[in-house]
Design a protein around this motif. Structure first.
Motif, PDB file in Angstrom:
ATOM      1  N   LYS A 271       0.860  -1.191   0.000  1.00 54.76           N
ATOM      2  CA  LYS A 271       0.000   0.000   0.000  1.00 54.76           C
ATOM      3  C   LYS A 271       0.894   1.238   0.000  1.00 54.76           C
ATOM      4  O   LYS A 271       1.879   1.306   0.750  1.00 54.76           O
ATOM      5  CB  LYS A 271      -0.905  -0.019   1.241  1.00 54.76           C
ATOM      6  CG  LYS A 271      -1.786   1.205   1.387  1.00 54.76           C
ATOM      7  CD  LYS A 271      -1.244   2.207   2.380  1.00 54.76           C
ATOM      8  CE  LYS A 271      -1.989   3.516   2.383  1.00 54.76           C
ATOM      9  NZ  LYS A 271      -1.485   4.489   3.360  1.00 54.76           N
TER      10      LYS A 271
ATOM     11  N   ASP B 296      -5.134   2.390   4.322  1.00 56.90           N
ATOM     12  CA  ASP B 296      -4.422   1.396   5.137  1.00 56.90           C
ATOM     13  C   ASP B 296      -5.317   0.177   5.370  1.00 56.90           C
ATOM     14  O   ASP B 296      -4.835  -0.961   5.400  1.00 56.90           O
ATOM     15  CB  ASP B 296      -4.095   1.972   6.531  1.00 56.90           C
ATOM     16  CG  ASP B 296      -2.994   3.013   6.502  1.00 56.90           C
ATOM     17  OD1 ASP B 296      -2.202   3.011   5.554  1.00 56.90           O
ATOM     18  OD2 ASP B 296      -2.938   3.812   7.450  1.00 56.90           O
TER      19      ASP B 296
ATOM     20  N   VAL C 274       0.489   6.647  12.348  1.00 54.46           N
ATOM     21  CA  VAL C 274       1.102   6.230  11.090  1.00 54.46           C
ATOM     22  C   VAL C 274       0.173   5.272  10.345  1.00 54.46           C
ATOM     23  O   VAL C 274       0.034   5.330   9.132  1.00 54.46           O
ATOM     24  CB  VAL C 274       2.457   5.527  11.355  1.00 54.46           C
ATOM     25  CG1 VAL C 274       3.206   5.301  10.069  1.00 54.46           C
ATOM     26  CG2 VAL C 274       3.290   6.335  12.324  1.00 54.46           C
TER      27      VAL C 274
HETATM   28 MG    MG Z   1      -2.151   7.225   6.358  1.00 63.06          MG
END
Ligand code: MG
Ligand code: ADP
Ligand code: ASP
Length: 445
Positions: free
Chosen positions: A8, A195, A251
């Motif tokens: 990703k 994500d 994150v």
């Molecule tokens: Mg991100």
């Protein structure tokens, strides 16, 4: 065993043509990188716009009946510039009619497309461009990622669709952030949700690794916007990651951990701008034999209220905490944590959850629980110091408290989770950054 990598790439990794080139090199350097999940173009520099934000803005303009041409033009110009630069080196992109793709989207937005559809187009267009650049097939997320009628991610339907439409492809690009409702309409995950798409694709394709490429060389021990040059974390367990992400180390999207964790797929956070850096490897603690460092990381969140309650002999009064929690439940307030002593208990709640109800809640606690004392501390921040090595080391709490005392920071609340991988302190919001830096230096230097 066959190795399959789902990779990703975040918004900053695909913010301009030069970044697309880096992504192409990364993918081509390992043939196992077979499934690629892109985000929409992010910021190129700190005052820049994210395409997703501009798309939401277009939608808001249409809702208000204000012309959205100017905003859409900025979006279109970004994509056209990316394609125009890439064409110079990659002739195959000539086949891509970016103008017509953008025109269809503009028309849809103008005729009142939903916020989710509008926002999802950022990933959709980026996916088409990236697929063309790589020579991979483009598989629209709306064909394979599904939500049920309540808007909850539908694992079974998604797994079946991936099996039918994705696994037959050797290599593919699947845009992140969205999927389809049972009626075919587009629904997005919450912000940062590419994500989650990456994790789902990794899981459903039985990938051996989920790579998450971003603009930092992995998870740092503290937010790099607060601590300058924090040390990177080489390895971290899912449990520690959950604690740190929940406390604001953002994150990775929180929900992206569950699909891969369940399947035992490790996540590697990597830097698109420094692909040679090792990054952070996230894995399950059960298959770990190495000796962990004392603490793994520090993270925190602002805007909490702490209600501290004292009552003599609270420990032998039956139902005290039940009454307290029932009051929160009746007022539809959820609490973060509830540290307690023998004769005292504190409720830690988010400001936005209690704001207008605070006075009523306090009155109700006084009426039903008859405490000896009740104090309210607004504007609190929570800081979590997390580490799987903490239970084996002595003096961790003392180090944290001493470091804060040296900076004259008052601790209003302490909570050591029963999992023994986490110590949380509550301090004034004004001391937040100072406290993170103090704890960090106490352990790292
Ligand atoms: Mg991100
Ligand atoms: P992407 O667009 O690739 O999804 P994000 O912006 O969502 O990237 O996440 C990466 C950012 O997270 C970093 O640029 C950094 O500013 C921020 N961040 C917050 N806490 C941490 C931390 N503990 N370690 C590393 N980065 C962090
Ligand atoms: N582009 C979306 C956002 O900005 C999703 C993502 O970046 O993961 O939230």
């Amino acid at each position: 065993m066959e190795s399959i990598i789902t990779a990703k790439f975040g918004g900053s990794s695909l913010a301009e043509a030069g970044q697309f080139e880096k992504v192409k090199n990364i993918i081509e350097s390992d043939p196992n990188r077979r499934y690629v999940v892109p985000s929409a173009p992010g910021k190129r520099f700190s005052s820049d716009y994210k395409i997703t934000d501009l798309l939401y803005l277009c939608h808001a303009h249409v809702q208000q009946g204000i012309p959205f041409n100017d905003v859409f033009d900025i979006i279109a110009a970004r994509y056209k510039e990316i394609v125009a630069c890439l064409i110079l080196k990659h002739k195959e992109l000539k086949e891509l009619d970016i103008d017509s793709i953008l025109n269809v989207i503009k028309k849809d937005i103008g005729s009142g497309a939903s916020a989710d559809y509008t926002a999802s187009r950022g990933e959709y267009v980026n996916g088409i461009i990236l697929a063309k650049l790589l020579g991979y097939e483009f598989v629209d997320a709306s064909e394979i990622i599904f939500f049920n009628k309540h808007g909850v991610f539908d694992t079974v339907k998604t797994q079946a669709a991936v099996k039918e439409k994705l696994l037959c492809k050797e290599r593919a690009v699947i845009p992140g952030f969205y999927g389809a409702m049972p009626d075919g309409s587009i629904k997005t995950f919450s912000r940062g949700g590419s994500d989650v798409t990456g994790a789902i694709i990794a899981r459903c394709t039985s990938s051996t690794l989920y790579e998450n490429w971003t603009d930092v060389s992995g998870f740092m021990m503290a937010d790099p916007r607060i601590v300058s040059n924090p040390k990177p974390i080489d390895t971290i367990t899912y449990r520690e990651l959950r604690e740190l992400s929940y406390m604001g180390a953002t994150v990775l999207h929180e929900e992206s951990v569950f699909p891969v964790r369940e399947a035992g797929i490790p996540i590697n956070i990597k830097n698109t701008n420094k692909p040679e850096d090792k990054g952070t490897l996230i894995f399950d603690d059960t298959n770990c034999s190495e000796k962990p460092s004392t603490i793994t990381g520090i993270a925190g969140k602002k805007d909490f209220t702490v209600i501290a309650i004292e009552k003599h002999l609270m420990n032998i009064e039956r139902g005290f905490c039940r009454k307290l929690l029932a009051i929160l439940e009746q007022n539809e307030i959820h609490f973060e944590c509830m540290p307690s002593g023998i004769d005292s208990v504190s409720l830690v709640v988010e400001d936005k959850s209690i704001a207008s109800k605070l006075d009523d809640v306090i009155e109700e606690i006084k009426r039903q629980c008859k405490p000896d004392a009740i104090e309210v501390y607004p504007n609190m921040a929570l800081i979590a110091t997390v580490g799987r090595g903490m239970s084996r080391s002595k003096g961790i709490a003392a180090t944290i408290f001493t470091s804060l005392a040296k900076e004259q920071i008052n601790i209003r609340m302490i909570n050591q989770g029963s999992s023994e991988i986490n110590i949380i302190v509550g301090i004034e919001t004004d001391d937040f950054e100072k406290a993170i830096r103090a704890i960090y230096s106490a352990f790292v230097n």
